[in-house]
Design a protein around this motif. Structure first.
Motif, PDB file in Angstrom:
ATOM      1  N   ARG A  20       0.820  -1.319   0.291  1.00 26.31           N
ATOM      2  CA  ARG A  20      -0.174  -0.128  -0.095  1.00 26.31           C
ATOM      3  C   ARG A  20       1.470   1.363   0.063  1.00 26.31           C
ATOM      4  NH1 ARG A  20      -5.011   1.157   3.863  1.00 26.31           N
ATOM      5  NH2 ARG A  20      -6.150   2.956   2.872  1.00 26.31           N
ATOM      6  N   GLY A  21       0.493   2.284  -1.213  1.00 26.74           N
ATOM      7  CA  GLY A  21       1.274   3.450  -1.255  1.00 26.74           C
ATOM      8  C   GLY A  21       0.722   4.666  -0.993  1.00 26.74           C
ATOM      9  N   GLN A  22       1.243   5.756  -0.614  1.00 25.36           N
ATOM     10  CA  GLN A  22       0.588   6.844  -0.286  1.00 25.36           C
ATOM     11  C   GLN A  22       1.357   7.716  -1.040  1.00 25.36           C
ATOM     12  OE1 GLN A  22       0.519   5.532   2.931  1.00 25.36           O
ATOM     13  NE2 GLN A  22      -1.009   4.063   2.232  1.00 25.36           N
ATOM     14  N   ASN A  23       1.422   8.955  -1.729  1.00 27.12           N
ATOM     15  CA  ASN A  23       1.854  10.077  -2.131  1.00 27.12           C
ATOM     16  C   ASN A  23       1.452  11.227  -2.459  1.00 27.12           C
ATOM     17  OD1 ASN A  23       1.398  10.243  -5.413  1.00 27.12           O
ATOM     18  ND2 ASN A  23       1.156   8.285  -4.827  1.00 27.12           N
ATOM     19  N   THR A  24       1.760  12.204  -2.420  1.00 25.84           N
ATOM     20  CA  THR A  24       1.234  13.595  -3.032  1.00 25.84           C
ATOM     21  C   THR A  24       2.540  14.392  -3.742  1.00 25.84           C
ATOM     22  OG1 THR A  24       2.989  14.557  -0.914  1.00 25.84           O
ATOM     23  CG2 THR A  24       1.187  14.177  -0.451  1.00 25.84           C
ATOM     24  N   GLY A  25       1.651  14.840  -4.231  1.00 32.06           N
ATOM     25  CA  GLY A  25       2.804  15.997  -4.776  1.00 32.06           C
ATOM     26  C   GLY A  25       1.282  17.337  -5.930  1.00 32.06           C
ATOM     27  N   GLY A  33      -0.643  21.045 -11.896  1.00 26.94           N
ATOM     28  CA  GLY A  33      -0.686  22.443 -11.032  1.00 26.94           C
ATOM     29  C   GLY A  33      -1.275  22.394 -10.038  1.00 26.94           C
ATOM     30  N   GLN A  34      -1.799  21.280  -9.927  1.00 29.02           N
ATOM     31  CA  GLN A  34      -3.155  21.121  -8.666  1.00 29.02           C
ATOM     32  C   GLN A  34      -2.440  20.090  -7.890  1.00 29.02           C
ATOM     33  OE1 GLN A  34      -5.717  23.231  -8.749  1.00 29.02           O
ATOM     34  NE2 GLN A  34      -4.984  23.925 -10.386  1.00 29.02           N
ATOM     35  N   PRO A  35      -2.937  20.097  -6.585  1.00 26.81           N
ATOM     36  CA  PRO A  35      -2.409  19.179  -5.432  1.00 26.81           C
ATOM     37  C   PRO A  35      -2.856  17.725  -6.068  1.00 26.81           C
ATOM     38  CG  PRO A  35      -3.312  20.959  -4.914  1.00 26.81           C
ATOM     39  CD  PRO A  35      -3.658  21.457  -5.516  1.00 26.81           C
ATOM     40  N   LEU A  36      -1.944  17.052  -5.858  1.00 27.97           N
ATOM     41  CA  LEU A  36      -2.037  15.447  -5.376  1.00 27.97           C
ATOM     42  C   LEU A  36      -2.002  15.070  -4.687  1.00 27.97           C
ATOM     43  CD1 LEU A  36      -2.532  13.097  -7.742  1.00 27.97           C
ATOM     44  CD2 LEU A  36      -0.252  13.151  -8.004  1.00 27.97           C
ATOM     45  N   GLU A  37      -3.137  13.930  -4.608  1.00 24.41           N
ATOM     46  CA  GLU A  37      -2.242  13.175  -3.659  1.00 24.41           C
ATOM     47  C   GLU A  37      -3.329  11.881  -3.629  1.00 24.41           C
ATOM     48  OE1 GLU A  37      -4.844  12.993   1.766  1.00 24.41           O
ATOM     49  OE2 GLU A  37      -3.774  14.506   0.330  1.00 24.41           O
ATOM     50  N   ALA A  38      -2.736  10.175  -3.371  1.00 23.79           N
ATOM     51  CA  ALA A  38      -3.027   9.369  -3.902  1.00 23.79           C
ATOM     52  C   ALA A  38      -2.825   8.404  -2.642  1.00 23.79           C
ATOM     53  CB  ALA A  38      -2.626   8.786  -4.187  1.00 23.79           C
ATOM     54  N   ASP A  39      -3.745   7.106  -2.360  1.00 25.76           N
ATOM     55  CA  ASP A  39      -3.798   6.553  -1.746  1.00 25.76           C
ATOM     56  C   ASP A  39      -3.516   4.968  -2.341  1.00 25.76           C
ATOM     57  OD1 ASP A  39      -3.347   4.703   0.519  1.00 25.76           O
ATOM     58  OD2 ASP A  39      -5.440   5.056   1.230  1.00 25.76           O
ATOM     59  N   GLU A  40      -3.241   4.085  -2.668  1.00 35.07           N
ATOM     60  CA  GLU A  40      -2.933   3.079  -3.249  1.00 35.07           C
ATOM     61  C   GLU A  40      -2.945   1.695  -2.254  1.00 35.07           C
ATOM     62  OE1 GLU A  40      -2.212   5.768  -7.433  1.00 35.07           O
ATOM     63  OE2 GLU A  40      -0.854   5.511  -5.885  1.00 35.07           O
ATOM     64  N   TRP A  41      -3.281   0.650  -3.448  1.00 36.00           N
ATOM     65  CA  TRP A  41      -2.733  -0.912  -4.261  1.00 36.00           C
ATOM     66  C   TRP A  41      -1.529  -0.745  -4.832  1.00 36.00           C
ATOM     67  CZ3 TRP A  41      -3.312  -2.944   0.627  1.00 36.00           C
ATOM     68  CH2 TRP A  41      -4.704  -2.598   1.353  1.00 36.00           C
ATOM     69  N   ILE A  42      -0.602  -1.723  -4.669  1.00 32.36           N
ATOM     70  CA  ILE A  42       0.493  -1.091  -5.623  1.00 32.36           C
ATOM     71  C   ILE A  42       1.522  -2.223  -5.832  1.00 32.36           C
ATOM     72  CG2 ILE A  42       2.777  -0.041  -6.009  1.00 32.36           C
ATOM     73  CD1 ILE A  42       2.695   1.999  -4.366  1.00 32.36           C
ATOM     74  N   THR A  43       1.354  -3.182  -7.238  1.00 35.34           N
ATOM     75  CA  THR A  43       2.199  -4.097  -7.512  1.00 35.34           C
ATOM     76  C   THR A  43       2.908  -3.488  -8.484  1.00 35.34           C
ATOM     77  OG1 THR A  43       0.130  -5.179  -7.208  1.00 35.34           O
ATOM     78  CG2 THR A  43       1.612  -6.827  -8.127  1.00 35.34           C
ATOM     79  N   ASP A  44       4.081  -4.239  -7.861  1.00 35.98           N
ATOM     80  CA  ASP A  44       6.020  -4.142  -8.593  1.00 35.98           C
ATOM     81  C   ASP A  44       5.822  -4.832  -8.772  1.00 35.98           C
ATOM     82  OD1 ASP A  44       5.397  -0.807  -9.028  1.00 35.98           O
ATOM     83  OD2 ASP A  44       6.696  -1.031  -7.406  1.00 35.98           O
ATOM     84  N   VAL A  45       6.335  -5.346  -9.872  1.00 40.00           N
ATOM     85  CA  VAL A  45       6.929  -6.318 -11.013  1.00 40.00           C
ATOM     86  C   VAL A  45       7.846  -6.472 -10.649  1.00 40.00           C
ATOM     87  CG1 VAL A  45       6.820  -8.472 -12.951  1.00 40.00           C
ATOM     88  CG2 VAL A  45       4.699  -7.381 -12.034  1.00 40.00           C
ATOM     89  N   TYR A  46       8.835  -7.600 -10.316  1.00 36.84           N
ATOM     90  CA  TYR A  46      10.583  -6.848 -10.629  1.00 36.84           C
ATOM     91  C   TYR A  46      11.440  -8.524 -10.911  1.00 36.84           C
ATOM     92  CZ  TYR A  46      11.001  -3.255  -6.867  1.00 36.84           C
ATOM     93  OH  TYR A  46      10.611  -1.430  -6.662  1.00 36.84           O
ATOM     94  N   LYS A  47      11.925  -7.220 -11.994  1.00 32.28           N
ATOM     95  CA  LYS A  47      12.892  -8.920 -12.420  1.00 32.28           C
ATOM     96  C   LYS A  47      14.552  -8.381 -12.327  1.00 32.28           C
ATOM     97  CE  LYS A  47      15.015  -9.894 -17.672  1.00 32.28           C
ATOM     98  NZ  LYS A  47      14.523  -9.512 -18.327  1.00 32.28           N
ATOM     99  N   LYS A  48      15.529  -9.858 -12.217  1.00 35.97           N
ATOM    100  CA  LYS A  48      17.163  -9.545 -11.738  1.00 35.97           C
ATOM    101  C   LYS A  48      17.845  -9.867 -13.063  1.00 35.97           C
ATOM    102  CE  LYS A  48      20.037 -11.486  -7.598  1.00 35.97           C
ATOM    103  NZ  LYS A  48      19.744 -12.174  -6.373  1.00 35.97           N
TER     104      LYS A  48
END
Length: 126
Positions: free
Chosen positions: A85-90, A94-109
């Motif tokens: 679970r991730g949260q971010n702001t930015g 030009g408008q404020p952004l705020e997110a609360d999200e389920w995140i799946t990252d796929v990684y490769k070695k």
């Protein structure tokens, strides 16, 4: 115990990815991802990295904070699925952004380094 070690390892990898994203610098983000990384989200669909980088370079999108809590890691050889679970702001255009999200990252070695191939975001239902 191995599961907890994996979660700790990938929490650090995700923390480094977060730092790269909030730098708002394409070169820093590229250190964390593969050359064919894509972002999948509910509003933009499949966003190639060139599109993501373009809005960053133009200043249309900025990130000022980003955190992720890793909840699940599964490794299949040189592929890892990391969900949390991730949260971010930015700002977005030009408008404020705020997110609360389920995140799946796929990684490769690659060359003994875990690089993100795909990031999938799903908004947390309020």
């Amino acid at each position: 115990m191995i599961e907890e070690q994996l979660k700790k390892q990938f929490q650090q990898i995700e923390n480094n990815f977060n730092i790269a994203v909030i730098s708002n610098k394409v070169d820093e983000i590229k250190k964390c991802i593969t050359s064919d990384w894509v972002l999948v989200d509910s509003q933009g669909g499949i966003i190639p990295q060139e599109g993501f980088f373009k809005v960053l370079e133009q200043g249309s999108l900025t990130h000022s904070t980003m955190t992720k809590e890793i909840l699940r890691v599964k490794v299949y050889g040189d592929i890892a699925l990391v969900t949390g679970r991730g949260q971010n702001t930015g700002t977005w255009q030009g408008q404020p952004l705020e997110a609360d999200e389920w995140i799946t990252d796929v990684y490769k070695k690659e060359n003994d380094q875990w690089l993100c191939v795909l990031t999938h975001l799903t908004p947390v239902k309020k």
